[in-house]
Motif scaffolding. Structure first.
Motif, PDB file in Angstrom:
ATOM      1  N   ARG A   7    -104.306  24.725  38.184  1.00  0.00           N
ATOM      2  CA  ARG A   7    -103.261  23.981  37.484  1.00  0.00           C
ATOM      3  C   ARG A   7    -102.494  23.118  38.472  1.00  0.00           C
ATOM      4  NH1 ARG A   7    -100.686  23.623  32.816  1.00  0.00           N
ATOM      5  NH2 ARG A   7     -98.449  23.197  32.818  1.00  0.00           N
ATOM      6  N   GLY A   9     -99.319  20.464  39.570  1.00  0.00           N
ATOM      7  CA  GLY A   9     -97.886  20.578  39.401  1.00  0.00           C
ATOM      8  C   GLY A   9     -97.280  19.699  38.330  1.00  0.00           C
ATOM      9  N   HIS A  12     -97.947  18.802  32.874  1.00  0.00           N
ATOM     10  CA  HIS A  12     -97.172  18.581  31.656  1.00  0.00           C
ATOM     11  C   HIS A  12     -97.097  17.099  31.298  1.00  0.00           C
ATOM     12  CE1 HIS A  12     -94.079  19.422  28.640  1.00  0.00           C
ATOM     13  NE2 HIS A  12     -93.399  18.403  29.120  1.00  0.00           N
ATOM     14  N   ASP A  73     -88.450  23.033  42.227  1.00  0.00           N
ATOM     15  CA  ASP A  73     -89.767  23.622  42.446  1.00  0.00           C
ATOM     16  C   ASP A  73     -90.104  23.442  43.914  1.00  0.00           C
ATOM     17  OD1 ASP A  73     -91.499  24.460  39.884  1.00  0.00           O
ATOM     18  OD2 ASP A  73     -90.092  22.881  39.287  1.00  0.00           O
ATOM     19  N   GLU A 168     -98.621  14.719  43.565  1.00  0.00           N
ATOM     20  CA  GLU A 168     -99.013  16.110  43.821  1.00  0.00           C
ATOM     21  C   GLU A 168     -99.638  16.278  45.202  1.00  0.00           C
ATOM     22  OE1 GLU A 168    -100.097  17.236  39.171  1.00  0.00           O
ATOM     23  OE2 GLU A 168    -101.588  16.268  40.459  1.00  0.00           O
ATOM     24  N   ARG A 174     -93.889  19.260  41.852  1.00  0.00           N
ATOM     25  CA  ARG A 174     -94.122  20.061  40.656  1.00  0.00           C
ATOM     26  C   ARG A 174     -92.908  19.952  39.744  1.00  0.00           C
ATOM     27  NH1 ARG A 174     -98.169  23.563  41.309  1.00  0.00           N
ATOM     28  NH2 ARG A 174     -97.491  24.780  39.523  1.00  0.00           N
ATOM     29  N   VAL A 175     -93.138  20.103  38.446  1.00  0.00           N
ATOM     30  CA  VAL A 175     -92.059  20.254  37.471  1.00  0.00           C
ATOM     31  C   VAL A 175     -92.456  21.397  36.557  1.00  0.00           C
ATOM     32  CG1 VAL A 175     -90.879  19.251  35.486  1.00  0.00           C
ATOM     33  CG2 VAL A 175     -91.266  17.861  37.520  1.00  0.00           C
ATOM     34  N   THR A 176     -91.668  22.453  36.574  1.00  0.00           N
ATOM     35  CA  THR A 176     -91.904  23.579  35.683  1.00  0.00           C
ATOM     36  C   THR A 176     -90.948  23.459  34.505  1.00  0.00           C
ATOM     37  OG1 THR A 176     -92.497  24.985  37.556  1.00  0.00           O
ATOM     38  CG2 THR A 176     -91.954  26.092  35.481  1.00  0.00           C
ATOM     39  N   ARG A 184     -80.694  25.171  32.268  1.00  0.00           N
ATOM     40  CA  ARG A 184     -80.819  24.250  33.405  1.00  0.00           C
ATOM     41  C   ARG A 184     -79.611  23.330  33.420  1.00  0.00           C
ATOM     42  NH1 ARG A 184     -86.684  23.336  34.299  1.00  0.00           N
ATOM     43  NH2 ARG A 184     -87.435  25.377  34.948  1.00  0.00           N
TER      44      ARG A 184
END
Length: 200
Positions: A7, A9, A12, A73, A168, A174-176, A184
């Motif tokens: 996966r 980062g 999405h 992240d 990346e 990354r963005v979670t 947040r």
């Protein structure tokens, strides 16, 4: 570089999201990042996704005073504008990158990606994919070793999602996305004075 089956980062944002602006800063806290971007302090608060939608409602996708959410992240904090492009403005990016590194990623439905990399207040690499890429900035070849293997070659059209892959591979960005009940820092950015030319 990412490996097949692992996966990435920014996966999405490989989905069908018509417009987004991501601004990353290395070593800053989320609230410091928002302060440098020009957050309206009266709107800054910890919110979950439901609270964000309830509070901002129809203004969630506002272009002039974009609603922004944040997170961290790894070594980088990020700010995600769902309707605006303040992070792409060079005045904002120069402020965000003072004393550190910053990356701005913009995407719209044309489709177009815009990438800017700044260090200590200077734009180092700047290009977009609306036409064959032509990197500019203080050192436009700085990221060549990462760009060329991804097909990001001056004078050529950019392959699909290659700008995300660059972010990346060159920076480990990354963005979670937040979970349903995860809070947040978020708020709305103040309007830009005499805003510089931005993509539609």
């Amino acid at each position: 570089m990412t490996s097949t089956g692992v996966r990435r980062g920014l996966d999405h944002f490989r989905a069908d999201i018509p417009l987004y602006q991501l601004t990353f800063a290395k070593g800053l806290s989320p609230t410091d990042l928002l302060a440098r971007m020009g957050i309206d302090p009266d709107t800054l608060a910890l919110r979950d996704a439901a609270e964000l939608a309830d509070e901002f409602g129809d203004t969630l996708l506002d272009e002039d005073e974009p609603v922004v959410t944040t997170g961290t992240d790894g070594a980088w904090s990020w700010a995600w504008e769902q309707g605006g492009s303040h992070g792409l403005d060079e005045r904002i990016l120069r402020a965000v990158s003072q004393g550190t590194d910053a990356v701005a990623l913009y995407h719209n439905e044309r489709p177009m990606h815009w990438f800017k990399y700044a260090v200590d207040g200077e734009i180092v690499v700047d290009f977009h994919t609306l036409e064959p890429i032509r990197p500019t900035g203080q050192d436009p070849q700085r990221l060549d070793e990462f760009m060329r293997p991804l097909g990001l070659v001056p004078g050529q059209s950019a392959p699909l999602h290659s700008v995300l892959a660059l972010a990346e591979s060159a920076f480990g960005l990354r963005v979670t996305p937040a979970g349903d009940d995860e809070k947040r820092w978020s708020g709305s950015l103040l309007p830009l004075p005499e805003q510089e030319e931005q993509p539609d």
